[in-house]
Every structure is written in structure tokens, then in C-alpha cells.
Design a protein around this motif. Structure first.
Motif, PDB file in Angstrom:
ATOM      1  N   ILE A 103       0.810  -1.223   0.000  1.00  0.00           N
ATOM      2  CA  ILE A 103       0.000   0.000   0.000  1.00  0.00           C
ATOM      3  C   ILE A 103       0.846   1.278   0.000  1.00  0.00           C
ATOM      4  CG2 ILE A 103      -1.997  -1.078   1.069  1.00  0.00           C
ATOM      5  CD1 ILE A 103      -1.076   0.058   3.770  1.00  0.00           C
ATOM      6  N   PHE A 104       2.151   1.165   0.286  1.00  0.00           N
ATOM      7  CA  PHE A 104       2.983   2.364   0.330  1.00  0.00           C
ATOM      8  C   PHE A 104       4.442   1.962   0.170  1.00  0.00           C
ATOM      9  CE2 PHE A 104       4.920   6.247   1.767  1.00  0.00           C
ATOM     10  CZ  PHE A 104       3.955   7.248   1.631  1.00  0.00           C
ATOM     11  N   VAL A 105       5.112   2.522  -0.837  1.00  0.00           N
ATOM     12  CA  VAL A 105       6.549   2.289  -1.003  1.00  0.00           C
ATOM     13  C   VAL A 105       7.267   3.293  -0.113  1.00  0.00           C
ATOM     14  CG1 VAL A 105       8.514   2.361  -2.580  1.00  0.00           C
ATOM     15  CG2 VAL A 105       6.337   1.372  -3.332  1.00  0.00           C
ATOM     16  N   VAL A 106       7.884   2.794   0.946  1.00  0.00           N
ATOM     17  CA  VAL A 106       8.517   3.664   1.939  1.00  0.00           C
ATOM     18  C   VAL A 106       9.688   4.424   1.346  1.00  0.00           C
ATOM     19  CG1 VAL A 106       9.806   3.690   4.100  1.00  0.00           C
ATOM     20  CG2 VAL A 106       7.785   2.238   3.862  1.00  0.00           C
ATOM     21  N   LEU A 273      18.677   9.669   7.093  1.00  0.00           N
ATOM     22  CA  LEU A 273      17.495   9.921   6.265  1.00  0.00           C
ATOM     23  C   LEU A 273      17.863  10.062   4.790  1.00  0.00           C
ATOM     24  CD1 LEU A 273      15.571  12.423   8.567  1.00  0.00           C
ATOM     25  CD2 LEU A 273      14.705  10.209   7.791  1.00  0.00           C
ATOM     26  N   THR A 274      19.067  10.509   4.520  1.00  0.00           N
ATOM     27  CA  THR A 274      19.489  10.684   3.128  1.00  0.00           C
ATOM     28  C   THR A 274      19.848   9.346   2.475  1.00  0.00           C
ATOM     29  OG1 THR A 274      21.845  11.018   3.674  1.00  0.00           O
ATOM     30  CG2 THR A 274      20.422  12.962   3.690  1.00  0.00           C
ATOM     31  N   GLY A 275      19.827   8.272   3.255  1.00  0.00           N
ATOM     32  CA  GLY A 275      20.132   6.946   2.709  1.00  0.00           C
ATOM     33  C   GLY A 275      18.998   6.349   1.902  1.00  0.00           C
ATOM     34  N   TYR A 276      17.855   7.042   1.870  1.00  0.00           N
ATOM     35  CA  TYR A 276      16.699   6.583   1.104  1.00  0.00           C
ATOM     36  C   TYR A 276      16.265   7.671   0.118  1.00  0.00           C
ATOM     37  CZ  TYR A 276      15.661   2.705   4.349  1.00  0.00           C
ATOM     38  OH  TYR A 276      15.713   1.565   5.093  1.00  0.00           O
ATOM     39  N   THR A 277      15.564   7.246  -0.932  1.00  0.00           N
ATOM     40  CA  THR A 277      14.851   8.175  -1.805  1.00  0.00           C
ATOM     41  C   THR A 277      13.382   7.995  -1.484  1.00  0.00           C
ATOM     42  OG1 THR A 277      16.503   7.978  -3.561  1.00  0.00           O
ATOM     43  CG2 THR A 277      14.335   8.824  -4.178  1.00  0.00           C
ATOM     44  N   PHE A 278      12.773   9.003  -0.839  1.00  0.00           N
ATOM     45  CA  PHE A 278      11.393   8.883  -0.369  1.00  0.00           C
ATOM     46  C   PHE A 278      10.393   9.400  -1.406  1.00  0.00           C
ATOM     47  CE2 PHE A 278      13.789   9.457   3.710  1.00  0.00           C
ATOM     48  CZ  PHE A 278      13.564   8.176   4.215  1.00  0.00           C
ATOM     49  N   PRO A 279       9.485   8.548  -1.887  1.00  0.00           N
ATOM     50  CA  PRO A 279       8.469   9.006  -2.847  1.00  0.00           C
ATOM     51  C   PRO A 279       7.342   9.756  -2.134  1.00  0.00           C
ATOM     52  CG  PRO A 279       8.885   6.621  -3.007  1.00  0.00           C
ATOM     53  CD  PRO A 279       9.449   7.096  -1.711  1.00  0.00           C
ATOM     54  N   SER A 280       6.778  10.754  -2.808  1.00  0.00           N
ATOM     55  CA  SER A 280       5.671  11.523  -2.248  1.00  0.00           C
ATOM     56  C   SER A 280       4.361  10.747  -2.400  1.00  0.00           C
ATOM     57  CB  SER A 280       5.539  12.856  -2.984  1.00  0.00           C
ATOM     58  OG  SER A 280       5.158  12.627  -4.342  1.00  0.00           O
ATOM     59  N   LEU A 281       3.309  11.237  -1.754  1.00  0.00           N
ATOM     60  CA  LEU A 281       1.994  10.601  -1.875  1.00  0.00           C
ATOM     61  C   LEU A 281       1.510  10.664  -3.321  1.00  0.00           C
ATOM     62  CD1 LEU A 281      -0.391   9.210  -0.497  1.00  0.00           C
ATOM     63  CD2 LEU A 281      -1.341  11.471   0.003  1.00  0.00           C
ATOM     64  N   GLU A 282       1.823  11.766  -4.001  1.00  0.00           N
ATOM     65  CA  GLU A 282       1.445  11.892  -5.409  1.00  0.00           C
ATOM     66  C   GLU A 282       2.111  10.803  -6.244  1.00  0.00           C
ATOM     67  OE1 GLU A 282       1.480  15.252  -9.016  1.00  0.00           O
ATOM     68  OE2 GLU A 282       2.550  15.620  -7.135  1.00  0.00           O
ATOM     69  N   GLN A 283       3.380  10.536  -5.969  1.00  0.00           N
ATOM     70  CA  GLN A 283       4.081   9.469  -6.680  1.00  0.00           C
ATOM     71  C   GLN A 283       3.514   8.101  -6.312  1.00  0.00           C
ATOM     72  OE1 GLN A 283       7.968  10.964  -5.258  1.00  0.00           O
ATOM     73  NE2 GLN A 283       8.661  10.858  -7.377  1.00  0.00           N
ATOM     74  N   GLN A 284       3.127   7.951  -5.039  1.00  0.00           N
ATOM     75  CA  GLN A 284       2.532   6.697  -4.598  1.00  0.00           C
ATOM     76  C   GLN A 284       1.250   6.405  -5.385  1.00  0.00           C
ATOM     77  OE1 GLN A 284       3.924   4.758  -2.170  1.00  0.00           O
ATOM     78  NE2 GLN A 284       5.447   6.216  -1.453  1.00  0.00           N
ATOM     79  N   ALA A 285       0.472   7.464  -5.639  1.00  0.00           N
ATOM     80  CA  ALA A 285      -0.814   7.299  -6.320  1.00  0.00           C
ATOM     81  C   ALA A 285      -0.662   7.006  -7.811  1.00  0.00           C
ATOM     82  CB  ALA A 285      -1.671   8.549  -6.119  1.00  0.00           C
TER      83      ALA A 285
END
Length: 335
Positions: A103-106, A273-285
Motif C-alpha cells: 500500500i505504500f513504497v517507503v 534519512l538521506t540513505g533513502y529516496t522517499f516518494p511523495s503521496l502523489e508518486q505513490q498514487a
């Protein structure tokens, strides 16, 4: 003042009905069992603040796990409803046709996971060494992918199945020569070790990895509003971080909360925190992230796990295990 028998009976009946209604309401209070891992990422903040409870109107039982494989096992047993896993245990669980969906790519894992070693200067020196990693984790998958890239036979070294806390202890005792693991344990062992490869390197070699939230299909069918609320809160936490990453510094309340829940040092959290690339909710959708791209990554990971003998078979289609509908609903609720 006298009270008639009829009035007393009516009052007693009203009280009884009120107590009965209250007991029923309490009995029907939603409880959600959520498995999280002590990984440095933005959703630790609403977890610490109780925001998930407020948004879902539920009592949440937060359960800490040290590996995605354990989370998958708990979901299979029915003891958790929502869980945090890496792409490798996710692929293994989907290949066994467990009833869940992503449901969510962290985050897309970059430097947050790596192979740290001591007394080893090159991949060719890994033969005969003891290297630890949590089996069927993203780190395990990345380790095997790196060995394949380096043309190093996995059988030429001793790969030990240890959870992050066990890796930290074994490293301090000198029982292992290296470990492929994630933060915050990775940051601990890097202080006296050398990084031979990160998951950003492994991604370039054809083995991208990610973390994700998954939900039991049974729970999702019974409580869709709670799942949407969970995704919305998670997306809000990511938006807060992505809007101003620099504000999440060692003196910020956000970083203090993340450190408290993960065991990481406050001063290390901003870099972690910079060890990840965090997708936004818009990208999740978007139907690409929680669709084609994630489905393809799960399929490729499953094929590799089959090659390594970690799963019995691969599926023809992994799309039932990924869904953008929750992010779409959550996004509509924020507009």
C-alpha cells in the motif's frame, strides 16, 4: 418527593440500555496490530505523536520487529494487520501467495544498507570469511546480488543468518568479518569497518531494493477507511520531510522522535534519512510506482530468490500484491 414505581422502572431501563450501548461501543472499538521496524524514516514521527491513532480512530498495537521475514511470518499467522517489510521478504511472501497487498513504497534503498567489512580490502578477499545478514531480507538479496556481480561463489564464504541486534553484538565480539545490514546498526559497525558496497551500488548492478508497508487483504476489506487514513498520515509525514529536509536536523523535534523509536543517535539521524529516496503521496498514487515499477521489481527479486533456492516457485503475475487505490483515496482526502 415520591417517585412512582413506573418512573423508577423507566429510569432503571434507561440506565441499563445506556450501559449496554456503552459496552457494545467499547467492544466494537477498532484495534490494529502494526508491525514496524526500527528504521530511520519519516513515518516514525506520526507514530511517536499518536497521529495514526487519531486518524484511524483505532487502538493501535505497535509491535517492533527486527526483520521483514519475521513480519511476513506474523502476517501469515494472522497476528498483524499492517506491516513494514523490505522488497525481498515481500517478494518471498507474495511468491507463497500470502493474502496481502503493498500500500505504500517507503523508500528506494540507497546508502541506508551496505556491506561493511573489516580486514578485507576487495571482493576477492571474501572467500573463507564470515559475513552476516538477516536471511530473506533486502540486505540478503543485495549481498547475493553483489557476490554474483563480483563473480564470488557464495559457497566460498560463510553467510550467517543474524538479525541486526545480533549483528551488532557479533561485530563487537569479533565473531564476524563483515555484515550486510541497514541503519542504525550499519552506522555503528561502519565506525570500525569499511564499506565494500552499498545498495545504491547494487541497484546499478541490476538489484534495486525498497521498503514498503503492506496490509492483510482481510483487514483491508473489512476496514478500508482505516487503511486509507494510515496511508494519508504516512504521506503527510513524507510531505513534511520532503518540503524541507534541512529542517530535520539534530535539534529538531522530528529527529528526536525518530531517534527515540529507532535507537539511532540524534546526531546521526539527518544523514541516515538521506540513505533513502522517499516518494511523495502523489508518486505513490501513480500507477507506475505502485504498479508497473514495483510489480516488475518484485518479479525480478522473486526470480533471483528462486535461483538461490529461497522460494519454491515464482508467480506468473505479481500485480495482485500491489495496489495504488489506497494512495489514490488518500490523495483525494488531502485535496
Amino acid at each position: 418527593m415520591s417517585i412512582s414505581r413506573r418512573s423508577l422502572l423507566a429510569a432503571t431501563t434507561s440506565i441499563t440500555l445506556a450501559l449496554s450501548f456503552g459496552a457494545t461501543a467499547m467492544a466494537e472499538e477498532l484495534a490494529i496490530n502494526i508491525a514496524y521496524q526500527p528504521i530511520v524514516e519519516p513515518s516514525r514521527v506520526p507514530q511517536a505523536d499518536g497521529t495514526y491513532e487519531k486518524a484511524t480512530g483505532a487502538k493501535i498495537n505497535w509491535q517492533k520487529f527486527d526483520s521483514g521475514a519475521d513480519v511476513i511470518a506474523a502476517l501469515a499467522s494472522g497476528s498483524i494487520d499492517i506491516g513494514y517489510v523490505g522488497s525481498s521478504p515481500l517478494a518471498a511472501g507474495a511468491s507463497r501467495e500470502l493474502p496481502f497487498e503493498t500500500i505504500f513504497v517507503v523508500g528506494l534503498i540507497a546508502d541506508a544498507e551496505a556491506l561493511a567489512v573489516k580486514g578485507i580490502d576487495s571482493p576477492g578477499q571474501l572467500a573463507g570469511k564470515k559475513i552476516a545478514t538477516p536471511f530473506v531480507s533486502t540486505a540478503h538479496y543485495s549481498l547475493l546480488t553483489a557476490l554474483k556481480h563480483w563473480n564470488v561463489d557464495p559457497k566460498s564464504l560463510e553467510i550467517l543468518n543474524l538479525r541486526p541486534p545480533e549483528i551488532a553484538a557479533a561485530w563487537e565480539r569479533g565473531d564476524i568479518d563483515g555484515a550486510y545490514v541497514w541503519d542504525p546498526v550499519l552506522s555503528q559497525i561502519k565506525t570500525t569497518g569499511k564499506v565494500l558496497a552499498t545498495s545504491a551500488d547494487v541497484a546499478k548492478w541490476g538489484g534495486p531494493t525498497f521498503d514498503a508497508w503492506i496490509v492483510s487483504k482481510k483487514f483491508a476489506a473489512e476496514h478500508p477507511e482505516a487503511v486509507t487514513a494510515f496511508v494519508r498520515v504516512t504521506g503527510d509525514a513524507y510531505a513534511a520531510y520532503l518540503a524541507n529536509p534541512a529542517a530535520w536536523n539534530a535539534a529538531s523535534p522530528e529527529v528526536a522522535k525518530i531517534a527515540r523509536l529507532t535507537g539511532a543517535k540524534v546526531e546521526e539521524v539527518p544523514a541516515l534519512l538521506t540513505g533513502y529516496t522517499f516518494p511523495s503521496l502523489e508518486q505513490q498514487a501513480s500507477r507506475d510506482l505502485l504498479g508497473g515499477a514495483t510489480i516488475d521489481a518484485i518479479a525480478k527479486t522473486s526470480a533471483f530468490l528462486l535461483e538461490q533456492g529461497k522460494i519454491p516457485a515464482v508467480l506468473a503475475d505479481y500485480s495482485p500484491y500491489v495496489s495504488a487505490r489506497w494512495a489514490e483515496s488518500a490523495q483525494k482526502g488531502t485535496q
